[in-house]
Scaffold this active site. Structure first.
Site, PDB file in Angstrom:
ATOM      1  N   HIS A  29      -1.805   6.773   7.753  1.00 39.16           N
ATOM      2  CA  HIS A  29      -0.971   7.721   7.000  1.00 39.16           C
ATOM      3  C   HIS A  29      -1.742   8.988   6.647  1.00 39.16           C
ATOM      4  O   HIS A  29      -1.246  10.108   6.874  1.00 39.16           O
ATOM      5  CB  HIS A  29      -0.448   7.077   5.719  1.00 39.16           C
ATOM      6  CG  HIS A  29       0.841   6.341   5.870  1.00 39.16           C
ATOM      7  ND1 HIS A  29       1.976   6.915   6.407  1.00 39.16           N
ATOM      8  CD2 HIS A  29       1.185   5.062   5.563  1.00 39.16           C
ATOM      9  CE1 HIS A  29       2.959   6.028   6.410  1.00 39.16           C
ATOM     10  NE2 HIS A  29       2.502   4.893   5.905  1.00 39.16           N
ATOM     11  N   GLY A  44       0.845  -1.186   0.000  1.00 35.13           N
ATOM     12  CA  GLY A  44       0.000   0.000   0.000  1.00 35.13           C
ATOM     13  C   GLY A  44       0.879   1.233   0.000  1.00 35.13           C
ATOM     14  O   GLY A  44       2.061   1.182   0.376  1.00 35.13           O
ATOM     15  N   CYS A  61       6.866  -0.409   6.738  1.00 34.67           N
ATOM     16  CA  CYS A  61       6.375   0.811   6.106  1.00 34.67           C
ATOM     17  C   CYS A  61       7.417   1.293   5.115  1.00 34.67           C
ATOM     18  O   CYS A  61       8.615   1.337   5.452  1.00 34.67           O
ATOM     19  CB  CYS A  61       6.103   1.876   7.165  1.00 34.67           C
ATOM     20  SG  CYS A  61       5.528   3.448   6.490  1.00 34.67           S
ATOM     21  N   LEU A  62       6.985   1.665   3.920  1.00 31.93           N
ATOM     22  CA  LEU A  62       7.930   2.144   2.918  1.00 31.93           C
ATOM     23  C   LEU A  62       8.605   3.431   3.343  1.00 31.93           C
ATOM     24  O   LEU A  62       9.685   3.757   2.836  1.00 31.93           O
ATOM     25  CB  LEU A  62       7.211   2.341   1.587  1.00 31.93           C
ATOM     26  CG  LEU A  62       6.534   1.093   1.007  1.00 31.93           C
ATOM     27  CD1 LEU A  62       5.916   1.409  -0.351  1.00 31.93           C
ATOM     28  CD2 LEU A  62       7.512  -0.064   0.903  1.00 31.93           C
ATOM     29  N   HIS A 111      -3.320   0.693   8.256  1.00 29.88           N
ATOM     30  CA  HIS A 111      -2.008   1.345   8.157  1.00 29.88           C
ATOM     31  C   HIS A 111      -2.076   2.555   7.223  1.00 29.88           C
ATOM     32  O   HIS A 111      -1.586   3.639   7.561  1.00 29.88           O
ATOM     33  CB  HIS A 111      -1.003   0.313   7.641  1.00 29.88           C
ATOM     34  CG  HIS A 111       0.381   0.814   7.453  1.00 29.88           C
ATOM     35  ND1 HIS A 111       1.443   0.434   8.251  1.00 29.88           N
ATOM     36  CD2 HIS A 111       0.919   1.664   6.532  1.00 29.88           C
ATOM     37  CE1 HIS A 111       2.548   1.024   7.837  1.00 29.88           C
ATOM     38  NE2 HIS A 111       2.262   1.783   6.785  1.00 29.88           N
ATOM     39  N   GLU A 112      -2.688   2.374   6.037  1.00 28.10           N
ATOM     40  CA  GLU A 112      -2.759   3.475   5.078  1.00 28.10           C
ATOM     41  C   GLU A 112      -3.689   4.585   5.560  1.00 28.10           C
ATOM     42  O   GLU A 112      -3.439   5.772   5.307  1.00 28.10           O
ATOM     43  CB  GLU A 112      -3.197   2.965   3.709  1.00 28.10           C
ATOM     44  CG  GLU A 112      -2.278   1.923   3.088  1.00 28.10           C
ATOM     45  CD  GLU A 112      -0.825   2.343   3.037  1.00 28.10           C
ATOM     46  OE1 GLU A 112      -0.555   3.556   2.882  1.00 28.10           O
ATOM     47  OE2 GLU A 112       0.048   1.469   3.161  1.00 28.10           O
ATOM     48  N   GLN A 141       3.083   9.812   1.261  1.00 31.57           N
ATOM     49  CA  GLN A 141       4.346   9.081   1.135  1.00 31.57           C
ATOM     50  C   GLN A 141       5.068   9.410  -0.169  1.00 31.57           C
ATOM     51  O   GLN A 141       6.223   9.010  -0.338  1.00 31.57           O
ATOM     52  CB  GLN A 141       4.101   7.576   1.232  1.00 31.57           C
ATOM     53  CG  GLN A 141       3.691   7.124   2.631  1.00 31.57           C
ATOM     54  CD  GLN A 141       3.544   5.625   2.716  1.00 31.57           C
ATOM     55  OE1 GLN A 141       2.495   5.085   2.386  1.00 31.57           O
ATOM     56  NE2 GLN A 141       4.609   4.957   3.128  1.00 31.57           N
TER      57      GLN A 141
END
Length: 208
Positions: free
Chosen positions: A166, A69, A120-121, A162-163, A74
């Site tokens: 963000h 995701g 996480c990216l 999670h997203e 991000q």
């Protein structure tokens, strides 16, 4: 049971990468500590070619970074939007995007917390256990402003939560104890160069 759901709807077949990625360009992924990651994003109010192009870029950027995701902040864009390509615990693949997502509250009777590994990216190289509900229900819009309802279980529920964190201005480090946060940042220091080398190699493969 279909093996792929796109925008919450079953499809008979689907390519390995979402078609949006073929139209996209790779963007830089922001990292924890950058301001855009740590404040709530603005609602999307304009639907059109610019939003569609951003979604295309986000899909390709997510694939290059081998993520499940990716939220707009991000890639440095202050908008409530994320894309995903994520399996659930039954191996069913879920692909899509969600604009202005809202995580619906769930009755505790119908959910349980799973304390499992999460990365996480924007925290490159770190994986830590984070408690998340095993179910998630989100309302939002698609790129054309049409309403969407997306439900996930297991790992896909974790991705959706999670997203949504963000776009609300939180990274998963915010859910960790001080000790675990320190460990996560140590992992980043140890693995960041390796992660970025892998991303660079994958970018060359996907954009050749």
């Amino acid at each position: 049971m279909p093996s792929v759901f796109v925008q919450g709807r079953p499809v008979a077949s689907y390519p390995p990468l979402a078609p949006e990625a073929g139209r996209g360009s790779v963007r830089r992924i922001t990292e924890t500590g950058e301001g855009v990651l740590h404040r709530p994003c603005r609602d999307v109010t304009e639907f059109g070619p610019d939003l569609a192009a951003l979604i295309d870029d986000m899909f390709l950027t997510m694939y290059v970074a081998e993520g499940a995701g990716l939220a707009a902040n991000q890639v440095g864009v202050d908008l409530r939007l994320f894309v995903y390509d994520c399996p659930d615990d039954e191996g069913i693949r879920h692909v899509g995007h969600l604009v202005n997502p809202v995580l619906e509250p769930l009755d505790p009777v119908h959910r349980r917390l799973l304390d499992e590994g999460e990365g996480c990216l924007s925290v490159p190289g770190a994986v830590m256990d984070v408690p998340r509900p095993d179910r998630a229900l989100l309302r939002g819009l698609d790129r054309d402003g049409e309403p969407l309802l997306i439900e996930g279980t297991g790992y896909f529920a974790r991705c959706l939560a999670h997203e949504t964190d963000h776009v609300n201005g939180h990274v998963y480090l915010d859910r960790l104890s001080r000790r675990d946060r320190k460990e996560a940042l140590r992992q980043v220091a140890d693995r960041r160069d390796e992660v970025f080398a892998r991303r660079a190699a994958r970018q060359r493969t996907l954009t050749a």
